[in-house]
Design an enzyme around this catalytic site. Structure first.
Site, PDB file in Angstrom:
ATOM      1  N   THR A 174      -1.100   4.114  -7.078  1.00 45.38           N
ATOM      2  CA  THR A 174      -2.552   4.088  -7.297  1.00 45.38           C
ATOM      3  C   THR A 174      -3.222   2.966  -6.190  1.00 45.38           C
ATOM      4  OG1 THR A 174      -2.556   4.828  -9.435  1.00 45.38           O
ATOM      5  CG2 THR A 174      -4.491   3.492  -8.754  1.00 45.38           C
ATOM      6  N   ASP A 175      -2.425   1.807  -5.889  1.00 48.75           N
ATOM      7  CA  ASP A 175      -2.896   0.914  -4.865  1.00 48.75           C
ATOM      8  C   ASP A 175      -2.870   1.784  -3.422  1.00 48.75           C
ATOM      9  OD1 ASP A 175      -2.877  -1.816  -6.082  1.00 48.75           O
ATOM     10  OD2 ASP A 175      -1.176  -0.754  -6.884  1.00 48.75           O
ATOM     11  N   TYR A 176      -1.884   2.571  -3.135  1.00 48.62           N
ATOM     12  CA  TYR A 176      -2.080   3.397  -1.796  1.00 48.62           C
ATOM     13  C   TYR A 176      -3.072   4.324  -2.081  1.00 48.62           C
ATOM     14  CZ  TYR A 176       2.218   1.385  -0.062  1.00 48.62           C
ATOM     15  OH  TYR A 176       3.236   0.435   0.338  1.00 48.62           O
TER      16      TYR A 176
END
Length: 424
Positions: A174-176
């Protein structure tokens, strides 16, 4: 496996200046994407370094993760909790086209770096704000790591097998996703600035980025009351589309959902009559009878070894693949032919492998120039070149604890080592 796009070849973001104040993964990934395509990105870290340097594997005392995600950036270390450091950060932001931050909402305001303050000195500034739950709303004050926001966004609930707790992908997915949305938003804001002359805020929330990948399940709940659940290796309402075992203990992914591909698959597994079977003759019927269909396909794949199964499916133009490990990827001729892995030379580690720039542009491609620098490696040069500070002024702030340089002995006028990174 080197990529040489030509030393003088232009990139889409040449001339764009970015100050990256973020940390961990989402902010640095956003900055890395911009840097890959030519932006001059100045990574601002605290003295103790970005948290991403503690993630992933290390070689000696060097973070391999940081070598990749911090690539193509100059590195400056400032204590942003000190008023003197905040003044320097504000001066840097005044020179920028884009500022990227992923602190808890309110942090920039506490440091005197609100968007109102920054745009009063730089009206065209694009401020990319990455946070767990967005800049407003009842959850905005919550701390939010990617995996936490993945849970709130619904993505975690549909990941894994139905007979056990939700699983996770073994990367900061999700960070990516959010970093990618943030970079996309930054470029959109730059395009808008061409006509308006004004910058704006890009509000990229981790939970919303995860939620956006729930697209097919949103109307299904609203219209039908269907709550998406874990489906293991299958893609719900899409069959056959799953993992199937082979005789030598491996698995192969087979996706044959269209009628034409399904017919070819049935020929390969010696079951052509099933094309006319009412249970499997249409896409909807195959989805309704997925368990029976998977048993039939698995019985065939389980009779043969992986190499044979994969070859037969490829010969029939059926989308299929073994599950690649990193060892498989490094040995694969397609990855090699497309130069999907590049190496950039670190002064200590030597050549460091990393993913190549994505996506590929035919006329103005991105490029890897150097691996991630050490914390404060460019403190002297950034403040000297970008803000016109003397080396003595920088050295005094280092001595006062406001700044950090990787080698504080460079006040004698020597340039930081590794200034010119090369791709090999």
């Amino acid at each position: 496996m080197a990529v040489d796009v030509g030393a003088g070849q232009s990139r889409p973001l040449d001339g764009c200046r970015v100050i990256e104040l973020g940390s961990t993964v989402a902010g640095p990934f956003c900055g890395r994407l911009l840097a890959d395509f030519g932006a001059d990105v100045v990574k601002v870290e605290q003295r103790h370094g970005d948290v991403v340097r503690t993630m992933g594997k290390r070689a000696g005392d060097r973070s391999l993760y940081a070598a990749s995600i911090l690539r193509n950036k100059r590195n400056l270390a400032i204590d942003l909790n000190r008023s003197e450091g905040q003044v320097l950060a504000r001066r840097l932001c005044a020179t920028a086209d884009i500022v990227v931050e992923n602190f808890k909402p309110g942090t920039l305001e506490r440091w005197g770096l609100s968007y109102e303050t920054l745009r009063s000195e730089n009206p065209g500034l694009v401020l990319v704000r990455i946070s767990g739950f967005g800049q407003d709303g009842p959850y905005s004050g919550r701390p939010g790591y990617g995996i936490v926001c993945e849970a709130v966004g619904g993505l975690r609930e549909i990941t894994g097998d139905p007979d056990r707790p939700p699983s996770r992908v073994a990367v900061s997915l999700t960070d990516y996703i959010t970093g990618l949305y943030a970079a996309f938003g930054a470029v959109l804001a730059l395009l808008a600035r061409k006509s308006s002359g004004m910058g704006q805020v890009v509000d990229a929330a981790l939970y919303e980025s995860a939620f956006s990948f729930m697209e097919p399940h949103v109307p299904a709940f609203q219209q039908l009351g269907e709550i998406a659940r874990r489906a293991g290796a299958r893609l719900p309402d899409n069959a056959p589309n799953s993992l199937y075992p082979t005789a030598d203990g491996h698995f192969i992914q087979i996706t044959a959902v269209s009628d034409a591909i399904f017919a070819r698959l049935m020929e390969v597994i010696h079951q052509p009559r099933l094309v006319q079977d009412p249970r499997f003759s249409t896409a909807d019927a195959r989805s309704d009878n997925v368990v029976a269909l998977d048993i039939i396909i698995g019985a065939w794949t389980g009779t043969y070894e992986l190499e044979f199964v994969e070859a037969k499916l490829h010969d029939a133009s059926i989308p299929a693949a073994r599950i690649y490990t990193m060892q498989d990827i490094f040995a694969d001729p397609h990855f090699a032919a497309r130069e999907a892995i590049v190496t950039a030379t670190d002064p200590v580690l030597g050549p460091v492998a990393m993913t190549n720039v994505t996506p590929r542009l035919s006329s103005t491609p991105g490029k890897v120039n150097w691996p991630g620098r050490q914390t404060g490696e460019d403190t002297y040069s950034v403040l000297g070149d970008d803000l016109g500070m003397t080396r003595r002024e920088v050295a005094d702030l280092i001595e006062a604890g406001v700044l950090f340089a990787m080698d504080t002995d460079r006040a004698d006028g020597q340039e930081p080592s590794g200034q010119q990174g090369e791709v090999n």
